[in-house]
Design a protein around this motif. Structure first.
Motif, PDB file in Angstrom:
ATOM      1  N   ALA A   1      70.496  67.028  53.229  1.00 55.28           N
ATOM      2  CA  ALA A   1      69.846  65.799  52.755  1.00 55.28           C
ATOM      3  C   ALA A   1      69.222  65.039  53.912  1.00 55.28           C
ATOM      4  O   ALA A   1      69.387  65.400  55.083  1.00 55.28           O
ATOM      5  N   GLN A   2      68.510  63.977  53.548  1.00 50.82           N
ATOM      6  CA  GLN A   2      67.965  63.065  54.546  1.00 50.82           C
ATOM      7  C   GLN A   2      68.205  61.640  54.083  1.00 50.82           C
ATOM      8  O   GLN A   2      68.379  61.375  52.882  1.00 50.82           O
ATOM      9  N   VAL A   3      68.211  60.702  55.036  1.00 47.93           N
ATOM     10  CA  VAL A   3      68.556  59.308  54.750  1.00 47.93           C
ATOM     11  C   VAL A   3      67.344  58.415  54.984  1.00 47.93           C
ATOM     12  O   VAL A   3      66.696  58.495  56.039  1.00 47.93           O
ATOM     13  N   HIS A   4      67.061  57.577  53.986  1.00 51.31           N
ATOM     14  CA  HIS A   4      65.968  56.600  54.085  1.00 51.31           C
ATOM     15  C   HIS A   4      66.552  55.190  54.094  1.00 51.31           C
ATOM     16  O   HIS A   4      67.563  54.922  53.422  1.00 51.31           O
ATOM     17  N   LYS A   5      65.929  54.313  54.842  1.00 51.86           N
ATOM     18  CA  LYS A   5      66.357  52.919  54.906  1.00 51.86           C
ATOM     19  C   LYS A   5      65.599  52.122  53.850  1.00 51.86           C
ATOM     20  O   LYS A   5      64.389  52.278  53.709  1.00 51.86           O
ATOM     21  N   ALA A   6      66.306  51.264  53.115  1.00 48.58           N
ATOM     22  CA  ALA A   6      65.677  50.510  52.026  1.00 48.58           C
ATOM     23  C   ALA A   6      66.356  49.153  51.892  1.00 48.58           C
ATOM     24  O   ALA A   6      67.410  48.903  52.492  1.00 48.58           O
ATOM     25  N   THR A   7      65.746  48.269  51.100  1.00 48.82           N
ATOM     26  CA  THR A   7      66.373  46.980  50.757  1.00 48.82           C
ATOM     27  C   THR A   7      66.397  46.841  49.241  1.00 48.82           C
ATOM     28  O   THR A   7      65.443  47.224  48.554  1.00 48.82           O
ATOM     29  N   LEU A   8      67.489  46.278  48.722  1.00 47.06           N
ATOM     30  CA  LEU A   8      67.648  46.136  47.278  1.00 47.06           C
ATOM     31  C   LEU A   8      66.829  44.981  46.732  1.00 47.06           C
ATOM     32  O   LEU A   8      66.605  43.972  47.415  1.00 47.06           O
ATOM     33  N   LYS A   9      66.405  45.125  45.481  1.00 48.35           N
ATOM     34  CA  LYS A   9      65.728  44.035  44.773  1.00 48.35           C
ATOM     35  C   LYS A   9      66.763  42.996  44.319  1.00 48.35           C
ATOM     36  O   LYS A   9      67.950  43.315  44.193  1.00 48.35           O
ATOM     37  N   PRO A  10      66.336  41.760  44.057  1.00 51.76           N
ATOM     38  CA  PRO A  10      67.269  40.752  43.529  1.00 51.76           C
ATOM     39  C   PRO A  10      67.923  41.236  42.237  1.00 51.76           C
ATOM     40  O   PRO A  10      67.288  41.841  41.388  1.00 51.76           O
ATOM     41  N   GLY A  11      69.227  40.986  42.115  1.00 47.73           N
ATOM     42  CA  GLY A  11      69.946  41.383  40.915  1.00 47.73           C
ATOM     43  C   GLY A  11      70.527  42.773  40.972  1.00 47.73           C
ATOM     44  O   GLY A  11      71.333  43.154  40.124  1.00 47.73           O
ATOM     45  N   VAL A  12      70.116  43.562  41.987  1.00 54.00           N
ATOM     46  CA  VAL A  12      70.644  44.917  42.136  1.00 54.00           C
ATOM     47  C   VAL A  12      71.713  44.899  43.230  1.00 54.00           C
ATOM     48  O   VAL A  12      71.523  44.310  44.287  1.00 54.00           O
ATOM     49  N   GLY A  13      72.836  45.527  42.962  1.00 51.86           N
ATOM     50  CA  GLY A  13      73.906  45.574  43.949  1.00 51.86           C
ATOM     51  C   GLY A  13      75.141  44.828  43.531  1.00 51.86           C
ATOM     52  O   GLY A  13      76.129  44.811  44.267  1.00 51.86           O
ATOM     53  N   GLY A  14      75.130  44.204  42.355  1.00 50.55           N
ATOM     54  CA  GLY A  14      76.320  43.532  41.855  1.00 50.55           C
ATOM     55  C   GLY A  14      76.427  42.102  42.361  1.00 50.55           C
ATOM     56  O   GLY A  14      75.495  41.549  42.955  1.00 50.55           O
ATOM     57  N   PRO A  15      77.580  41.459  42.136  1.00 52.00           N
ATOM     58  CA  PRO A  15      77.789  40.071  42.558  1.00 52.00           C
ATOM     59  C   PRO A  15      77.543  39.887  44.048  1.00 52.00           C
ATOM     60  O   PRO A  15      77.921  40.714  44.869  1.00 52.00           O
ATOM     61  N   GLY A  16      76.916  38.786  44.392  1.00 54.61           N
ATOM     62  CA  GLY A  16      76.635  38.500  45.791  1.00 54.61           C
ATOM     63  C   GLY A  16      75.319  39.053  46.279  1.00 54.61           C
ATOM     64  O   GLY A  16      74.949  38.849  47.427  1.00 54.61           O
ATOM     65  N   HIS A  17      74.589  39.749  45.404  1.00 58.15           N
ATOM     66  CA  HIS A  17      73.313  40.336  45.802  1.00 58.15           C
ATOM     67  C   HIS A  17      72.149  39.776  44.985  1.00 58.15           C
ATOM     68  O   HIS A  17      71.110  40.398  44.863  1.00 58.15           O
ATOM     69  N   ASP A  18      72.355  38.572  44.410  1.00 59.03           N
ATOM     70  CA  ASP A  18      71.322  38.013  43.530  1.00 59.03           C
ATOM     71  C   ASP A  18      70.023  37.730  44.271  1.00 59.03           C
ATOM     72  O   ASP A  18      68.934  37.804  43.699  1.00 59.03           O
TER      73      ASP A  18
END
Length: 604
Positions: free
Chosen positions: A193-210
């Protein structure tokens, strides 16, 4: 002469008339010369072969293109491996003989070079399989050790379009639907596999990631792996079978076990479960829970879809375990760093029975502790390859380590026999500890060792290797009894030793591991061993062995301290504690058993 008669003489001969020649037999046709018949036959025969070759070429080319475009060249890779396997077999059958003893080294170099070419050309899962072969190559002639010494961290990346294809096929979405940003170029690329760096959108990632913006690592499996895996594993098993026939050594008995572990390693669902289980076990281990960290895995509960080929994890900034320069810039104590890493692997082995089996420096990150100023924190990543130790085996393994330090020779020999390993107690103990260790006095008369060594020198390469094969077959006398888990345990131990070496041997690895073995022995083996439960004699024996265990560890600690002080006082003194232990172990294996060990591959 009458002019009309001249006209008659000049009249052309009509083709409808037959022309008869005097002959013993008459015929209505003219038979051509024999040479003309042969030329015509050859022409027709050549034409047929040209047509056949053309048809074969067209069909073969078509199959090659179909295999390349729709099957990730899985069949082509297997045929390439089969060709090399047959070539190596014939080479050995013809050239490995007493009459060609002076050419055996060249034979090994040819065969090893071909195997290396297969791995480099096929790439993908072959890099992982090359690592598996490298585990056993440590006991093979030098060219094979060198051939498999390059298989770590070498894998080209796939294009962003192929990454998009994996997302669309597995998750039916585009990365932009759940990520604010997603790097088109991978941060790292490995065999699977390979790894890419990304940032989550608002609301994605559960509590604390709004608010969004959380940095994550997105692991994407290379699309060819799924198509290539089964044929690649079949090729690996075939190579192991062939190696067993060529070298006349029991090598195939681990093939099925390794294959099943490789299948699990390609499942990111399995990897996510391993990571969560590891984090839970760390939380239950007071000695480690604050100082060792497993990055969070985002799944369905956090609004991130997950599949066997896509996984989203918390992004952690840190350096590789062997990055001595960076660790010193952060002013982190090298001994504390290695003690944490060794303790973690030892807790997995002796207390949990659940082991991360790929602890090379790139999978163990180090960062300054977020809450303890000046202290290190270990971060474990890449949880694809784990093994579970059966309870019975774990108890025996804990008992073995403890027995080595209390010099319980009968117990050591008993465990070796249970495991189907016929090996001198001294060498068996040394192989487990990865350091020279004498539990039994050598029964060798003075001067005998020197004579035997000289006799070995007088033997031809052919005779030496025939003798080595005989000894190894004797050592592995009952392959069905050999615990398959030893393959990965030995690999983990050697990797941790190599990590310690790369940092200058700041940690007393053997003693630290032995202490965790004693903890595992106490928790999982002994149960209640009070005076009333086990009786006076057994209770006294336990107390004696506990004192002897601590005394032995103290002696080794003193030797370790003396070595480190010598290095400080005499900086020109080459090699650290682990380097010396490894050199002595290699010498012992060579002199007492005829095995030449040189596993620099684990320093990758």
């Amino acid at each position: 002469m009458n002019p009309r008669s001249l006209l008659v003489l000049r009249r052309p001969i009509h083709t409808s008339r037959s022309l008869h020649f005097p002959s013993s037999s008459t015929s209505s046709t003219i038979t051509p010369p024999p040479s003309t018949v042969q030329v015509g036959y050859r022409a027709r025969s050549t034409s047929k072969w040209v047509k056949r070759v053309g048809v074969i070429g067209v069909v073969g080319g078509g199959l090659y293109l179909v295999d390349r475009e729709f099957n990730a060249s899985a069949i082509t890779r297997s045929l390439r491996t089969a060709y090399i396997g047959i070539l190596c077999t014939l080479d050995y059958k013809i050239n490995f003989s007493p009459t060609k003893a002076d050419k055996i080294e060249a034979l090994h170099e040819r065969v090893a070079s071909r195997l290396r070419w297969v791995i480099d050309t096929n790439q993908g899962l072959y890099l992982k399989l090359g690592q598996a072969l490298g585990l056993q190559a440590a006991l093979l002639p030098k060219p094979y050790r060198e051939a498999f010494g390059h298989v770590f961290d070498r894998a080209p990346a796939v294009s962003y379009d192929e990454v998009l294809g994996v997302f669309q096929r597995d998750l039916s979405l585009d990365p932009s639907e759940i990520f604010e940003t997603f790097s088109h170029e991978p941060f790292a690329s490995a065999s699977i596999a390979q790894v890419h760096k990304a940032t989550l959108k608002p609301g994605v990632g559960g509590p604390g990631h709004d608010g969004g913006g959380t940095v994550v690592a997105v692991k994407v499996q290379k699309p060819a792996i799924e198509k290539q895996m089964e044929l690649d594993l079949f090729s690996y098993r075939s190579l192991m079978w062939l190696s067993e026939k060529l070298f006349e050594l029991p090598m195939y008995f681990v093939a099925d076990y390794v294959s099943s572990q490789m299948r699990l390693e390609t499942s990111f669902t399995n990897e996510a479960n391993n990571a969560r289980r590891c984090a839970a076990l760390l939380a239950q281990t007071p000695e480690l829970k604050d100082d060792v960290y497993v990055p969070r895995v985002y799944g369905e509960a956090e609004g991130c879809k997950q599949s066997d080929r896509v996984m989203v994890m918390e992004w952690i900034d840190g350096c590789r375990l062997n990055d001595k320069k960076q660790l010193q810039e952060w002013d982190l104590n090298l001994r504390e760093v290695m003690d944490l890493a060794i303790s973690t692997m030892s807790a997995m082995t002796f207390s949990w029975g659940f082991i991360h089996c790929d602890p090379h420096p790139g999978n163990i990150l180090v960062r300054p502790h977020p809450r303890k100023k000046g202290k290190p924190q270990i971060v474990l990543i890449d949880h694809g390859l784990y093994i579970d130790l059966p309870q019975k085996f774990r108890e025996e393994y804990c008992t073995l380590w403890r027995s080595l330090f209390v010099l319980d020779v009968p117990m050591i020999e008993s465990i070796a026999k249970k495991w189907g390993i016929a090996l001198d107690a001294n060498l068996f103990a040394s192989a487990i500890l990865l350091r020279p260790f004498q539990v039994n006095k050598l029964k060798v008369k003075k001067g005998q060792e020197k004579v035997e060594t000289q006799e070995e020198k007088d033997k031809s390469q052919y005779e030496q290797q025939v003798e080595l094969k005989r000894r190894l077959r004797t050592m592995l006398e009952n392959e069905q009894l050999i615990p398959r888990e030893l393959i990965f345990l030995g690999r983990c131990q050697r990797m941790m030793q190599a990590n310690n070496q790369l940092l200058g041997s700041p940690s007393s690895r053997v003693n630290l591991t032995a202490r965790w073995a004693s903890i595992g022995y106490t928790r999982s083996v002994t149960g209640s061993r009070s005076l009333r439960t086990v009786g006076t004699w057994t209770w006294l024996k336990d107390r004696y062995q506990a004192v002897l265990f601590r005394f032995t560890l103290s002696i080794v600690d003193i030797a370790f301290w003396f070595t480190t002080q010598t290095q400080r006082i005499l900086p020109k003194e080459k090699g650290g504690w682990e380097d010396r232990l490894q050199a002595q172990f290699e010498t012992m294996a060579k002199e007492e058993f005829g095995i030449e060990i040189d596993d620099q591959v684990f320093l990758g």
